[in-house]
Design an enzyme around this catalytic site. Structure first.
Site, PDB file in Angstrom:
ATOM      1  N   LEU A 206      54.085  26.513   5.646  1.00  9.28           N
ATOM      2  CA  LEU A 206      55.484  26.208   5.332  1.00  9.28           C
ATOM      3  C   LEU A 206      56.393  26.411   6.538  1.00  9.28           C
ATOM      4  O   LEU A 206      57.540  25.990   6.542  1.00  9.28           O
ATOM      5  CB  LEU A 206      55.961  27.063   4.152  1.00  9.28           C
ATOM      6  CG  LEU A 206      55.362  26.669   2.806  1.00  9.28           C
ATOM      7  CD1 LEU A 206      55.748  27.666   1.730  1.00  9.28           C
ATOM      8  CD2 LEU A 206      55.815  25.266   2.404  1.00  9.28           C
ATOM      9  N   HIS A 266      47.601  26.146   1.554  1.00  7.01           N
ATOM     10  CA  HIS A 266      48.305  25.293   2.524  1.00  7.01           C
ATOM     11  C   HIS A 266      48.439  23.841   2.054  1.00  7.01           C
ATOM     12  O   HIS A 266      49.524  23.267   2.077  1.00  7.01           O
ATOM     13  CB  HIS A 266      47.572  25.289   3.866  1.00  7.01           C
ATOM     14  CG  HIS A 266      47.307  26.658   4.430  1.00  7.01           C
ATOM     15  ND1 HIS A 266      48.173  27.707   4.268  1.00  7.01           N
ATOM     16  CD2 HIS A 266      46.278  27.143   5.170  1.00  7.01           C
ATOM     17  CE1 HIS A 266      47.680  28.774   4.877  1.00  7.01           C
ATOM     18  NE2 HIS A 266      46.532  28.463   5.432  1.00  7.01           N
ATOM     19  N   ARG A 487      32.206  13.731  10.621  1.00 10.34           N
ATOM     20  CA  ARG A 487      33.404  13.630   9.777  1.00 10.34           C
ATOM     21  C   ARG A 487      33.178  14.217   8.387  1.00 10.34           C
ATOM     22  O   ARG A 487      34.013  14.073   7.513  1.00 10.34           O
ATOM     23  CB  ARG A 487      33.831  12.164   9.649  1.00 10.34           C
ATOM     24  CG  ARG A 487      34.314  11.557  10.959  1.00 10.34           C
ATOM     25  CD  ARG A 487      34.804  10.115  10.781  1.00 10.34           C
ATOM     26  NE  ARG A 487      35.776   9.997   9.726  1.00 10.34           N
ATOM     27  CZ  ARG A 487      35.541   9.488   8.519  1.00 10.34           C
ATOM     28  NH1 ARG A 487      34.347   9.045   8.199  1.00 10.34           N
ATOM     29  NH2 ARG A 487      36.499   9.432   7.633  1.00 10.34           N
TER      30      ARG A 487
HETATM   31  N1  LIG Z   1      52.247   8.849  17.435  1.00 15.13           N
HETATM   32  C1  LIG Z   1      50.986   8.971  17.581  1.00 15.13           C
HETATM   33  O1  LIG Z   1      50.515   9.908  18.171  1.00 15.13           O
HETATM   34  C2  LIG Z   1      50.109   7.933  17.004  1.00 15.13           C
HETATM   35  C3  LIG Z   1      48.771   8.129  17.070  1.00 15.13           C
HETATM   36  N2  LIG Z   1      47.927   7.255  16.572  1.00 15.13           N
HETATM   37  C4  LIG Z   1      46.508   7.559  16.727  1.00 15.13           C
HETATM   38  O2  LIG Z   1      45.727   6.429  16.645  1.00 15.13           O
HETATM   39  C5  LIG Z   1      44.471   6.727  16.043  1.00 15.13           C
HETATM   40  C6  LIG Z   1      44.219   5.827  14.857  1.00 15.13           C
HETATM   41  O3  LIG Z   1      45.321   5.860  13.962  1.00 15.13           O
HETATM   42  P1  LIG Z   1      45.148   6.095  12.415  1.00 15.13           P
HETATM   43  O4  LIG Z   1      46.425   6.046  11.744  1.00 15.13           O
HETATM   44  O5  LIG Z   1      44.450   7.323  12.203  1.00 15.13           O
HETATM   45  O6  LIG Z   1      44.324   4.859  11.990  1.00 15.13           O
HETATM   46  P2  LIG Z   1      42.998   4.377  11.351  1.00 15.13           P
HETATM   47  O7  LIG Z   1      43.462   3.346  10.403  1.00 15.13           O
HETATM   48  O8  LIG Z   1      42.067   4.068  12.417  1.00 15.13           O
HETATM   49  O9  LIG Z   1      42.359   5.414  10.388  1.00 15.13           O
HETATM   50  C7  LIG Z   1      42.163   6.581  10.424  1.00 15.13           C
HETATM   51  C8  LIG Z   1      41.905   6.966   8.945  1.00 15.13           C
HETATM   52  O10 LIG Z   1      40.670   6.507   8.450  1.00 15.13           O
HETATM   53  C9  LIG Z   1      39.730   7.608   8.322  1.00 15.13           C
HETATM   54  N3  LIG Z   1      38.439   7.081   8.735  1.00 15.13           N
HETATM   55  C10 LIG Z   1      37.909   7.008   9.952  1.00 15.13           C
HETATM   56  N4  LIG Z   1      36.664   6.464   9.888  1.00 15.13           N
HETATM   57  C11 LIG Z   1      36.453   6.165   8.594  1.00 15.13           C
HETATM   58  C12 LIG Z   1      35.390   5.589   7.858  1.00 15.13           C
HETATM   59  N5  LIG Z   1      34.289   5.197   8.466  1.00 15.13           N
HETATM   60  N6  LIG Z   1      35.528   5.452   6.535  1.00 15.13           N
HETATM   61  C13 LIG Z   1      36.649   5.842   5.906  1.00 15.13           C
HETATM   62  N7  LIG Z   1      37.693   6.392   6.539  1.00 15.13           N
HETATM   63  C14 LIG Z   1      37.579   6.545   7.865  1.00 15.13           C
HETATM   64  C15 LIG Z   1      40.329   8.593   9.236  1.00 15.13           C
HETATM   65  O11 LIG Z   1      39.864   9.735   9.505  1.00 15.13           O
HETATM   66  P3  LIG Z   1      39.209  10.994   8.860  1.00 15.13           P
HETATM   67  O12 LIG Z   1      38.831  10.697   7.472  1.00 15.13           O
HETATM   68  O13 LIG Z   1      38.043  11.237   9.717  1.00 15.13           O
HETATM   69  O14 LIG Z   1      40.256  12.008   8.991  1.00 15.13           O
HETATM   70  C16 LIG Z   1      41.801   8.392   8.833  1.00 15.13           C
HETATM   71  O15 LIG Z   1      42.024   8.822   7.534  1.00 15.13           O
HETATM   72  C17 LIG Z   1      44.526   8.167  15.639  1.00 15.13           C
HETATM   73  O16 LIG Z   1      43.896   8.928  16.609  1.00 15.13           O
HETATM   74  C18 LIG Z   1      46.009   8.441  15.615  1.00 15.13           C
HETATM   75  O17 LIG Z   1      46.308   9.779  15.823  1.00 15.13           O
HETATM   76  C19 LIG Z   1      48.380   6.131  15.941  1.00 15.13           C
HETATM   77  C20 LIG Z   1      49.720   5.883  15.852  1.00 15.13           C
HETATM   78  C21 LIG Z   1      50.686   6.752  16.394  1.00 15.13           C
HETATM   79  O1  LIG Z   2      44.928  30.250   6.688  1.00 14.32           O
HETATM   80  C1  LIG Z   2      44.125  29.735   7.431  1.00 14.32           C
HETATM   81  O2  LIG Z   2      44.558  28.828   8.334  1.00 14.32           O
HETATM   82  C2  LIG Z   2      43.816  28.559   9.502  1.00 14.32           C
HETATM   83  C3  LIG Z   2      44.391  27.281  10.096  1.00 14.32           C
HETATM   84  O3  LIG Z   2      45.701  27.502  10.501  1.00 14.32           O
HETATM   85  P1  LIG Z   2      46.319  26.620  11.652  1.00 14.32           P
HETATM   86  O4  LIG Z   2      47.738  27.026  11.709  1.00 14.32           O
HETATM   87  O5  LIG Z   2      45.544  26.939  12.889  1.00 14.32           O
HETATM   88  O6  LIG Z   2      46.122  25.203  11.238  1.00 14.32           O
HETATM   89  C4  LIG Z   2      42.347  28.439   9.216  1.00 14.32           C
HETATM   90  O7  LIG Z   2      41.620  28.337  10.426  1.00 14.32           O
HETATM   91  C5  LIG Z   2      41.860  29.664   8.463  1.00 14.32           C
HETATM   92  O8  LIG Z   2      40.504  29.500   8.106  1.00 14.32           O
HETATM   93  C6  LIG Z   2      42.679  29.873   7.219  1.00 14.32           C
HETATM   94  O9  LIG Z   2      42.357  31.125   6.646  1.00 14.32           O
END
Ligand SMILES: NC(=O)C1=CN([C@@H]2O[C@H](COP(=O)(O)OP(=O)(O)OC[C@H]3O[C@@H](n4cnc5c(N)ncnc54)[C@H](OP(=O)(O)O)[C@@H]3O)[C@@H](O)[C@H]2O)C=CC1
Ligand SMILES: O=C1O[C@H](COP(=O)(O)O)[C@@H](O)[C@H](O)[C@H]1O
Length: 521
Positions: A206, A266, A487
């Protein structure tokens, strides 16, 4: 003794804020007692956060800090333990440490607490008539909360010279129980000793920047409000990923598992802030009333809507079961995906997907609100694979981005997914983003309970997870193996996809400086 916290029903004006700041800076005689001062949390989080607040001038001139624990330490021993974790110059560190002393004492019986009270009284009697603040920070295992709170109540709760501006507050850390019953038992015991206004249950999520932004983002942007509804939103994902395993903390972790460790607290707090209705005002209780309302509308998570995982060896990470601190043959999940349902007018039919895991492929905490496709698209079927998504990345590198579908620049009429991107580093440059503990400790000193968990919130959160946790404890679900660095178990993607999440086709983020839009090939 009063507890004149910030429970007002209107956002504070700049003048009122300034008055409050001056009051704390100049008048309040504050003593922060860190119980469990010899431990890990105290040295890594509590004292460093207090130090940063001190260095930045947020703490009163009349400030004293007392470490309390069973270990026989001198003041210097305690200073030595915490000094390396403080971030700042040596002069400020020394100034801070000169205000930190140590009182040894046990967590049961009266003797230790009487010793503590003596030190407190000694200090406070110098400031006769001044408003006093005593903040007890319990950096301790919850098993000792009842006895510690009883000791504090009996021996350290009668602030002499108490006026209406004097107060005593306790900050307590999770885990708050193991399930609904044990959490309620703990809450009953503490509730018999201290009223809710004096209890600050910390959930450090939070205090994270994007969590603090949530009410502004949601309720100050007219374009979002009407679409924040089952008519437009297909599914919501709340995802927590850590790239490391239990690393010697397996003994603690194994008792809890990933659901108790991060989901019930969280991630549920994230869900509550995302899903709640607009509060009547910004007062702590109005906000928490709305959080409770939506949490009570959560159905208990079903076993068939859950995938559990446990990591095996991968890369440099050894298998969970090879951690010497983990009991042999443990079935504790280090990964879980749950599909949750909120039964209310706004969210009926929208899956809320929570995913959390240790030893995964990256460090990331993000929220992904995926919209439905257009009802009658004139752009062909591929549009179904090009969903609008609002992504809030809590960490690392805070960002809010919205995936939108646009025409690919050029002569052809082709649609691609691109993004409206608010990357905090790029937009806000060097603006300091406080650590969650800094904000929350400051809130506790200011008497603002908005970002602390109220008892009924906790009850509703436990109610949603307890049947599932009991089923897991009874061995009704086996975690599936996944290699560290992956993943998670493939069954998680299947569950998420069944729940309605559509992975955007060939979306590619080209980064902040490339000048290129996302591509589809
Ligand atoms: N401002 C910024 O910094 C921005 C950054 N980006 C970056 O660009 C990258 C891609 O963007 P993002 O929005 O994540 O787009 P994507 O549409 O590529 O998807 C990512 C999502 O799909 C999940 N996923 C990945 N592989 C699979 C799979 N095989 N089957 C099902 N789900 C899958 C992901 O990860 P999972 O389930 O593993 O968590 C996540 O939920 C990221 O690294 C993002 O941080 C994009 C826009 C702006
Ligand atoms: O409360 C917890 O949180 C941490 C993750 O906190 P973050 O601020 O580093 O994202 C987690 O590693 C830990 O297992 C859990 O007890």
């Amino acid at each position: 003794m009063g507890d004149n916290g910030n429970q007002d029903h209107k956002p504070m004006s700049a003048a009122v804020k300034e008055e409050r700041r001056c009051f704390i800076a100049n008048k309040l005689v504050l003593t922060v007692v860190v119980l469990g001062a010899s431990g890990d949390l105290a040295k890594k989080k509590t004292f460093p956060a207090l130090f940063t607040l001190f260095r930045k001038g947020f703490l009163p001139k009349n400030l004293k800090l007392i470490g309390y624990a069973r270990s026989k330490l001198s003041n210097e021993d305690l200073h030595g333990k915490i000094k390396d974790y403080l971030k700042g110059d040596d002069k400020t560190k020394d100034e801070f440490l000169s205000r930190v002393s140590y009182v040894p004492g046990s967590y049961d019986g009266d003797e230790g607490f009487q010793g503590l009270e003596k030190v407190l009284e000694e200090r406070e009697k110098e400031f006769e008539g001044a408003p006093l603040g005593r903040l007890f920070y319990l950096a301790l295992p919850p098993s000792v909360y009842p006895q510690v709170c009883a000791g504090l109540k009996k021996n350290c709760a009668n602030i002499k010279m108490a006026g209406k501006d004097s107060w005593l507050r306790l900050v307590i850390e999770k885990p708050f129980g193991m399930d609904l019953k044990t959490s309620e038992e703990l809450a009953d015991k503490l509730g018999e000793l201290f009223p809710e206004e004096q209890l600050y249950r910390i959930d450090h999520y939070l205090g994270k920047e994007l969590m603090q932004n949530m009410l502004v983002l949601r309720f100050a942007n007219q374009f979002l409000s009407p679409t924040w509804h089952r008519n437009f939103i297909s599914n919501v994902q709340i995802c927590f990923k850590e790239p490391f395993g239990t690393e010697g903390r397996g003994g603690y972790f194994d008792e809890f598992g990933i659901i108790r460790d991060v989901m019930q607290n969280h991630l549920t707090q994230i869900l509550a802030l995302l899903a709640m209705e607009q509060p009547v005002t910004l007062s702590a209780d109005d906000i928490r009333d709305e959080k409770v309302r939506v949490l009570r509308a959560l159905s208990p998570v079903a076993l068939e809507d859950t995938v559990l995982g446990q990591y095996t060896a991968g890369g440099d990470t050894k298998a969970y079961l090879d951690d010497e601190t983990v009991p042999k043959g443990s079935k504790t999940p280090t990964f879980a995906t749950c599909v949750m349902r909120i039964h209310n007018e706004r969210w009926e039919g929208v899956p809320w997907i929570m995913k959390a895991g240790k030893a995964l492929n990256e460090r990331k905490v993000e929220i992904r609100v995926q919209y439905k496709p257009p009802a009658a698209s004139i752009h062909g079927e591929v549009i179904d694979q090009m969903r609008n998504e609002l992504v809030l990345r809590l960490q690392p590198d805070e960002a809010i981005y919205m995936k939108i579908v646009v025409k690919k620049p050029g002569l052809e009429m082709e649609s691609i997914v691109s993004e409206l991107d608010l990357s905090y580093k790029q937009r806000y440059g060097d603006t300091y983003i406080p650590d969650a503990y800094e904000r929350l400790i400051l809130d506790a000193i200011r008497g603002d309970q908005q970002h602390f968990v109220r008892r009924d919130e906790l009850r509703a959160a436990w109610a949603a997870f307890t049947p599932l946790l009991h089923a897991i404890d009874r061995g009704e679900a086996e975690p599936q193996e996944y290699p560290a660095g992956s993943r998670g178990p493939p069954a998680s993607d299947i569950l998420v996809s069944k729940a309605g999440f559509v992975k955007n086709a060939n979306y590619l983020w080209k980064g902040k400086n490339s000048g290129q839009a996302g591509d589809i090939s």
